[in-house]
Design a protein around this motif. Structure first.
Motif, PDB file in Angstrom:
ATOM      1  N   SER A   1       9.019  -0.441   0.023  1.00 40.90           N
ATOM      2  CA  SER A   1       8.174   0.410   0.857  1.00 40.90           C
ATOM      3  C   SER A   1       8.115   1.824   0.278  1.00 40.90           C
ATOM      4  O   SER A   1       9.022   2.258  -0.437  1.00 40.90           O
ATOM      5  CB  SER A   1       8.692   0.448   2.284  1.00 40.90           C
ATOM      6  OG  SER A   1       9.982   0.998   2.325  1.00 40.90           O
TER       7      SER A   1
ATOM      8  N   ASP B   1       2.873   5.270   2.476  1.00 46.01           N
ATOM      9  CA  ASP B   1       2.051   4.078   2.609  1.00 46.01           C
ATOM     10  C   ASP B   1       1.082   4.273   3.786  1.00 46.01           C
ATOM     11  O   ASP B   1       1.515   4.518   4.912  1.00 46.01           O
ATOM     12  CB  ASP B   1       2.948   2.863   2.860  1.00 46.01           C
ATOM     13  CG  ASP B   1       2.182   1.562   2.996  1.00 46.01           C
ATOM     14  OD1 ASP B   1       0.930   1.577   3.011  1.00 46.01           O
ATOM     15  OD2 ASP B   1       2.850   0.526   3.088  1.00 46.01           O
TER      16      ASP B   1
ATOM     17  N   LEU C   1      -0.451   2.236   5.562  1.00 44.20           N
ATOM     18  CA  LEU C   1      -0.260   1.280   6.668  1.00 44.20           C
ATOM     19  C   LEU C   1       0.851   1.720   7.622  1.00 44.20           C
ATOM     20  O   LEU C   1       0.973   1.170   8.698  1.00 44.20           O
ATOM     21  CB  LEU C   1       0.025  -0.106   6.118  1.00 44.20           C
ATOM     22  CG  LEU C   1      -1.134  -0.765   5.390  1.00 44.20           C
ATOM     23  CD1 LEU C   1      -0.731  -2.129   4.871  1.00 44.20           C
ATOM     24  CD2 LEU C   1      -2.351  -0.869   6.277  1.00 44.20           C
ATOM     25  N   LYS C   2       1.656   2.696   7.221  1.00 42.98           N
ATOM     26  CA  LYS C   2       2.716   3.190   8.111  1.00 42.98           C
ATOM     27  C   LYS C   2       2.170   4.165   9.146  1.00 42.98           C
ATOM     28  O   LYS C   2       2.843   4.495  10.101  1.00 42.98           O
ATOM     29  CB  LYS C   2       3.805   3.891   7.294  1.00 42.98           C
ATOM     30  CG  LYS C   2       4.666   2.953   6.508  1.00 42.98           C
ATOM     31  CD  LYS C   2       5.798   3.710   5.875  1.00 42.98           C
ATOM     32  CE  LYS C   2       6.861   2.768   5.389  1.00 42.98           C
ATOM     33  NZ  LYS C   2       8.063   3.482   4.989  1.00 42.98           N
ATOM     34  N   TYR C   3       0.969   4.683   8.937  1.00 42.33           N
ATOM     35  CA  TYR C   3       0.421   5.698   9.841  1.00 42.33           C
ATOM     36  C   TYR C   3      -0.464   5.097  10.886  1.00 42.33           C
ATOM     37  O   TYR C   3      -1.089   4.144  10.768  1.00 42.33           O
ATOM     38  CB  TYR C   3      -0.354   6.769   9.041  1.00 42.33           C
ATOM     39  CG  TYR C   3       0.523   7.461   8.037  1.00 42.33           C
ATOM     40  CD1 TYR C   3       1.497   8.367   8.462  1.00 42.33           C
ATOM     41  CD2 TYR C   3       0.398   7.219   6.687  1.00 42.33           C
ATOM     42  CE1 TYR C   3       2.308   9.002   7.547  1.00 42.33           C
ATOM     43  CE2 TYR C   3       1.207   7.862   5.760  1.00 42.33           C
ATOM     44  CZ  TYR C   3       2.157   8.746   6.200  1.00 42.33           C
ATOM     45  OH  TYR C   3       2.965   9.369   5.295  1.00 42.33           O
TER      46      TYR C   3
END
Length: 100
Positions: A92, A96, A98-100
Motif C-alpha cells: 500500500s 493511494d 482509493l484510500k480517500y
C-alpha cells in the motif's frame, strides 16, 4: 474470502505456446482458460487484466494470501505450461487515491 487479508500482486504473463497445435485444440484450451479465469475473478483472485497490444502478453492484478498461494492459483490455469511470468508483490502507498 471477504474477511481474509489478501496480498496484491502485479503479474506479467507472456505466452510461449502451444506450438504445433490445431486451431481447434488451441480454441478448446482458450475456452478452458477463460472459464477458469472467470471463476478466479468470482473468487476475488483475478481483479483486473490488461492486454499488451500486438503481443501475446498481459498484465494482471491478482490477490492471494501470499506468494505460495498465488503460485498455486496460477499453476492451476490451463495455459500454465505455456506461460512465462514476472511477479511483483504490491504494498500500500500513503497517497493511494482509493484510500480517500
Amino acid at each position: 474470502m471477504a474477511t481474509e487479508k489478501l496480498v496484491e500482486f502485479l503479474v506479467n504473463i507472456s505466452f510461449v505456446g502451444p506450438v504445433g497445435w490445431s486451431q481447434e485444440d488451441v480454441a478448446a484450451l482458450v475456452a478452458k482458460e477463460r472459464a477458469h479465469a472467470a471463476e478466479l475473478a468470482r473468487e476475488g483472485h483475478l481483479v483486473r487484466m490488461w492486454r499488451v497490444p500486438g503481443r501475446r502478453e498481459n498484465w494482471g492484478l491478482w490477490r492471494a494470501r501470499d506468494a505460495t498461494h498465488l503460485h498455486e492459483i496460477i499453476t492451476g490455469l490451463p495455459f500454465w505450461p505455456y506461460m512465462q511470468l514476472t511477479v511483483h508483490p504490491m504494498a500500500s502507498h500513503p497517497v493511494d487515491p482509493l484510500k480517500y
